[in-house]
Design a protein around this motif. Structure first.
Motif, short mmCIF file in Angstrom:
data_model
loop_
_atom_site.label_atom_id
_atom_site.label_comp_id
_atom_site.label_asym_id
_atom_site.label_seq_id
_atom_site.Cartn_x
_atom_site.Cartn_y
_atom_site.Cartn_z
N TRP A 36 32.57 -68.07 -43.48
CA TRP A 36 32.42 -68.48 -42.08
C TRP A 36 31.10 -69.23 -41.96
O TRP A 36 30.07 -68.77 -42.45
N PHE A 37 31.17 -70.36 -41.30
CA PHE A 37 30.00 -71.14 -40.94
C PHE A 37 30.00 -71.29 -39.42
O PHE A 37 31.00 -71.05 -38.76
N ARG A 38 28.87 -71.69 -38.88
CA ARG A 38 28.81 -71.98 -37.45
C ARG A 38 27.91 -73.18 -37.21
O ARG A 38 27.02 -73.48 -37.99
N GLN A 39 28.18 -73.85 -36.11
CA GLN A 39 27.39 -75.02 -35.75
C GLN A 39 27.16 -75.04 -34.25
O GLN A 39 28.11 -75.10 -33.46
N ALA A 40 25.90 -74.95 -33.88
CA ALA A 40 25.50 -75.03 -32.48
C ALA A 40 25.22 -76.49 -32.13
O ALA A 40 24.91 -77.30 -33.02
N GLU A 88 21.99 -66.52 -29.06
CA GLU A 88 21.77 -67.43 -30.19
C GLU A 88 22.93 -67.47 -31.18
O GLU A 88 22.93 -68.28 -32.11
N ASP A 89 23.91 -66.61 -30.99
CA ASP A 89 25.13 -66.68 -31.80
C ASP A 89 26.11 -67.72 -31.26
O ASP A 89 27.14 -67.97 -31.89
N THR A 90 25.81 -68.29 -30.11
CA THR A 90 26.69 -69.29 -29.53
C THR A 90 26.82 -70.50 -30.44
O THR A 90 25.83 -71.09 -30.86
N ALA A 91 28.06 -70.84 -30.78
CA ALA A 91 28.33 -71.95 -31.70
C ALA A 91 29.83 -72.11 -31.85
O ALA A 91 30.62 -71.26 -31.41
N VAL A 92 30.20 -73.19 -32.50
CA VAL A 92 31.57 -73.32 -33.00
C VAL A 92 31.60 -72.68 -34.38
O VAL A 92 30.77 -73.00 -35.23
N TYR A 93 32.53 -71.76 -34.57
CA TYR A 93 32.64 -71.05 -35.84
C TYR A 93 33.79 -71.63 -36.66
O TYR A 93 34.91 -71.79 -36.16
N TYR A 94 33.48 -71.92 -37.92
CA TYR A 94 34.45 -72.54 -38.81
C TYR A 94 34.74 -71.61 -40.00
O TYR A 94 33.83 -71.00 -40.56
N CYS A 95 35.99 -71.59 -40.38
CA CYS A 95 36.43 -70.90 -41.59
C CYS A 95 36.51 -71.93 -42.71
O CYS A 95 36.90 -73.08 -42.47
N ALA A 96 36.12 -71.53 -43.93
CA ALA A 96 36.14 -72.44 -45.06
C ALA A 96 36.62 -71.72 -46.31
O ALA A 96 36.44 -70.50 -46.43
N ALA A 97 37.20 -72.49 -47.23
CA ALA A 97 37.73 -71.92 -48.46
C ALA A 97 37.26 -72.70 -49.67
O ALA A 97 37.19 -73.94 -49.65
#
Length: 123
Positions: A36-40, A88-97
């Motif tokens: 999991w990654f995230r981007q604010a 501060e956890d607010t972001a778009v969360y992405y799943c990656a493989a």
């Protein structure tokens, strides 16, 4: 090819919990490492957590003790349980493989990505 679809994001208050899911479809026979990654807004994509096919996990320091990554290989699904959420956890969360099963904190090590799910934590 592998397709990843995230779900479970939303708007919550500080201190609340959310569980994100990432459904994996397509060529699921490989021992993928999942992350999991995230981007604010205005920030670079940030590593959050990762898990190997065998269940070994890594976390960024800022979420240790609050977030838990897990996977259900029978359901081809990866989860991110997020507790004690902070603004501060607010972001778009992405799943990656990663199809080679290699865990990394670097986004360019992952060849497959989902479309992202928004998590917003209000104070």
């Amino acid at each position: 090819q592998v397709q990843l679809v995230e779900s479970g994001g939303g708007l919550v208050q500080a201190g609340d919990s959310l569980r994100l899911s990432c459904a994996v479809s397509g060529r699921t026979s490989s021992p993928y490492a999942m992350a999991w990654f995230r981007q604010a807004p205005g920030k670079e994509r940030e590593f959050v957590a990762a898990i190997t096919s065998g269940g070994s996990t890594n976390y960024v320091d800022s979420v240790k003790g609050r977030f838990t990554i897990s996977r259900d290989n029978a359901k081809n699904t990866v989860y991110l349980q997020m507790n004690s959420l902070k603004p501060e956890d607010t972001a778009v969360y992405y799943c990656a493989a990663n199809s080679l099963g290699i865990v990394s904190s670097l986004p360019d090590r992952y060849g497959y990505w989902g479309q992202g799910t928004q998590v917003t934590v209000s104070s």
